[in-house]
Design a protein around this motif. Structure first.
Motif, PDB file in Angstrom:
ATOM      1  N   TYR A  72       7.348  68.877 -31.882  1.00 49.83           N
ATOM      2  CA  TYR A  72       7.992  69.668 -32.991  1.00 49.83           C
ATOM      3  C   TYR A  72       6.576  70.268 -33.589  1.00 49.83           C
ATOM      4  CZ  TYR A  72      12.434  67.679 -31.894  1.00 49.83           C
ATOM      5  OH  TYR A  72      13.463  67.497 -31.309  1.00 49.83           O
ATOM      6  N   PHE A  73       5.556  69.621 -33.535  1.00 48.54           N
ATOM      7  CA  PHE A  73       4.114  70.466 -33.930  1.00 48.54           C
ATOM      8  C   PHE A  73       4.022  71.444 -33.595  1.00 48.54           C
ATOM      9  CE2 PHE A  73      -0.326  71.037 -32.951  1.00 48.54           C
ATOM     10  CZ  PHE A  73      -0.804  71.289 -34.231  1.00 48.54           C
ATOM     11  N   PHE A  74       4.149  71.780 -31.997  1.00 45.84           N
ATOM     12  CA  PHE A  74       4.164  73.060 -31.274  1.00 45.84           C
ATOM     13  C   PHE A  74       5.148  74.059 -31.770  1.00 45.84           C
ATOM     14  CE2 PHE A  74       1.677  70.449 -28.256  1.00 45.84           C
ATOM     15  CZ  PHE A  74       0.386  71.025 -28.769  1.00 45.84           C
ATOM     16  N   MET A 148      -1.088  63.022 -24.792  1.00 43.20           N
ATOM     17  CA  MET A 148      -0.758  63.931 -26.062  1.00 43.20           C
ATOM     18  C   MET A 148      -1.077  63.444 -27.202  1.00 43.20           C
ATOM     19  SD  MET A 148       0.205  66.763 -24.516  1.00 43.20           S
ATOM     20  CE  MET A 148       0.485  67.467 -25.783  1.00 43.20           C
ATOM     21  N   THR A 149      -2.324  63.117 -27.678  1.00 45.46           N
ATOM     22  CA  THR A 149      -2.683  62.380 -28.799  1.00 45.46           C
ATOM     23  C   THR A 149      -2.838  63.596 -29.781  1.00 45.46           C
ATOM     24  OG1 THR A 149      -5.119  62.653 -28.611  1.00 45.46           O
ATOM     25  CG2 THR A 149      -4.035  60.510 -27.712  1.00 45.46           C
ATOM     26  N   ALA A 154      -4.246  69.091 -31.707  1.00 48.90           N
ATOM     27  CA  ALA A 154      -4.929  70.067 -32.694  1.00 48.90           C
ATOM     28  C   ALA A 154      -5.782  71.080 -31.932  1.00 48.90           C
ATOM     29  CB  ALA A 154      -5.869  69.350 -33.511  1.00 48.90           C
ATOM     30  N   GLN A 155      -6.385  70.463 -30.666  1.00 51.72           N
ATOM     31  CA  GLN A 155      -7.280  71.347 -29.761  1.00 51.72           C
ATOM     32  C   GLN A 155      -6.502  72.344 -28.906  1.00 51.72           C
ATOM     33  OE1 GLN A 155      -9.721  68.982 -27.337  1.00 51.72           O
ATOM     34  NE2 GLN A 155     -10.169  67.212 -29.065  1.00 51.72           N
ATOM     35  N   ALA A 160      -5.427  77.792 -28.343  1.00 53.15           N
ATOM     36  CA  ALA A 160      -4.192  78.972 -28.310  1.00 53.15           C
ATOM     37  C   ALA A 160      -4.739  79.977 -29.304  1.00 53.15           C
ATOM     38  CB  ALA A 160      -3.077  78.469 -28.450  1.00 53.15           C
ATOM     39  N   TRP A 161      -4.939  79.767 -30.518  1.00 54.56           N
ATOM     40  CA  TRP A 161      -5.162  80.882 -31.435  1.00 54.56           C
ATOM     41  C   TRP A 161      -6.540  81.516 -31.237  1.00 54.56           C
ATOM     42  CZ3 TRP A 161      -1.662  82.582 -34.951  1.00 54.56           C
ATOM     43  CH2 TRP A 161      -0.470  81.837 -35.328  1.00 54.56           C
TER      44      TRP A 161
END
Length: 328
Positions: A72-74, A148-149, A154-155, A160-161
């Motif tokens: 859900y973060f992504f 998937m920590t 975050a990395q 991606a951005w």
């Protein structure tokens, strides 16, 4: 003030004043004037669904601790992208549907030229990252928490951005030269494949740069998607639990639906030869991935997701209890 006039009149007006132009004609759907009001109502509804649906996903993930997971973060990043992408396109499109002066300012033209490829490329990479997450969650469930920590998530998000910026915005800034008149854009918004038809002279360099950028943000993520889903398919088919297979297929099908629509239309738009350009066809394709698809994302991910529906039920229950009068 401008009165409604024909396309040829708009072309001649802009050609005569090309040296001092501050705005461009944005034809959008002006070829169908009788349908402008129904289209305005339809796209207004789609835009509201997009805004409220994606905002609801973000708010729900923030306030419900059960949804604060990498998946859900992504999904929040995807929802944020959907809001920004359509906000860069739809408000001006709605305004022009009712306006007699169907133009776009030069500043907004520049903003759309750079923002839309950036957001589109970012969505491609985020979708690929989500596929990678599904692969880890399904094929390596015991190592999932170790792989998937939050640091890794975050990395991946920052990567991606960053990759999107250097693969889309930087080549676009280098490759797009000044345009010749007439300054008439026969499209929904300012999109690079359409703008190339306004470039003076040979556009082979610009087309090559566009294909290279699209390869970085479309083909490579697509390859990652294909590999992830091949491993997912093998893992799901070897599951002993029928309930586990059903849940895995439900999660993957939602993501795969969005991927198919978005990647298919994006590849056709950005990686086809210039000779296949079609104004009406390109408008329809752009509407699919820039307007319709962002509104479908929260509906598909939410209505088919039991975790999201359960979280929504908990939030509504807490809100109802908090609003109920206290018993003295």
């Amino acid at each position: 003030t401008w009165a409604p006039c024909s396309r040829s009149r708009l072309v001649s007006v802009l050609t005569e004043n090309s040296s001092t132009i501050t705005e461009l004609v944005l034809l959008e759907l002006s070829n169908h004037p009788q349908a402008e009001i129904p289209l305005f109502l339809f796209f207004s509804l789609v835009y509201l669904v997009n805004l409220f649906g994606n905002m609801a996903v973000i708010i729900l993930v923030v306030i419900d601790s059960c949804l604060q997971t990498p998946m859900y973060f992504f999904l929040c990043h995807l929802a944020f992208l959907n809001i920004l992408y359509t906000t860069a396109v739809v408000p001006k499109m709605l305004f022009n549907l009712l306006a007699s002066k169907k133009v776009i300012s030069y500043k907004l033209y520049l903003a759309q030229t750079y923002i839309c490829p950036f957001m589109g490329a970012a969505e491609c990479i985020i979708l690929a990252v989500m596929a990678l997450h599904l692969y880890v969650a399904t094929c390596h469930p015991l190592q999932y928490l170790l792989i998937m920590t939050w640091s890794v998530c975050a990395q991946l998000a920052v990567g991606a951005w960053s990759v999107t910026f250097f693969a889309s915005v930087v080549p676009l800034y280098i490759a797009i030269p000044p345009f010749c008149g007439p300054y008439v854009i026969d499209h929904i918004f300012c999109e690079v494949p359409v703008l190339l038809h306004m470039v003076c002279g040979d556009t082979s360099l610009q087309e090559t740069m566009m294909v290279i950028g699209a390869s970085d943000t479309l083909l490579l993520p697509c390859l990652l998607l294909v590999l992830s889903y091949l491993h997912l398919l093998v893992a799901v088919m070897t599951m002993n639990s029928a309930e586990g297979r059903k849940k895995a297929f439900s999660t993957c099908s939602s993501h795969l639906t969005m991927v198919t629509i978005y990647y298919g239309t994006g590849m056709f738009m950005y990686m086809r030869p210039k000779s296949l350009y079609s104004a009406e066809g390109d408008k329809l394709i752009s509407l699919l991935y820039a307007v319709i698809n962002p509104a479908l994302n929260p509906l598909i991910y939410s209505l088919r997701n039991e975790e999201v529906k359960s979280a929504l039920g908990r939030v509504l229950e807490r809100w109802t209890v908090s609003q109920a009068p206290r018993i003295q």
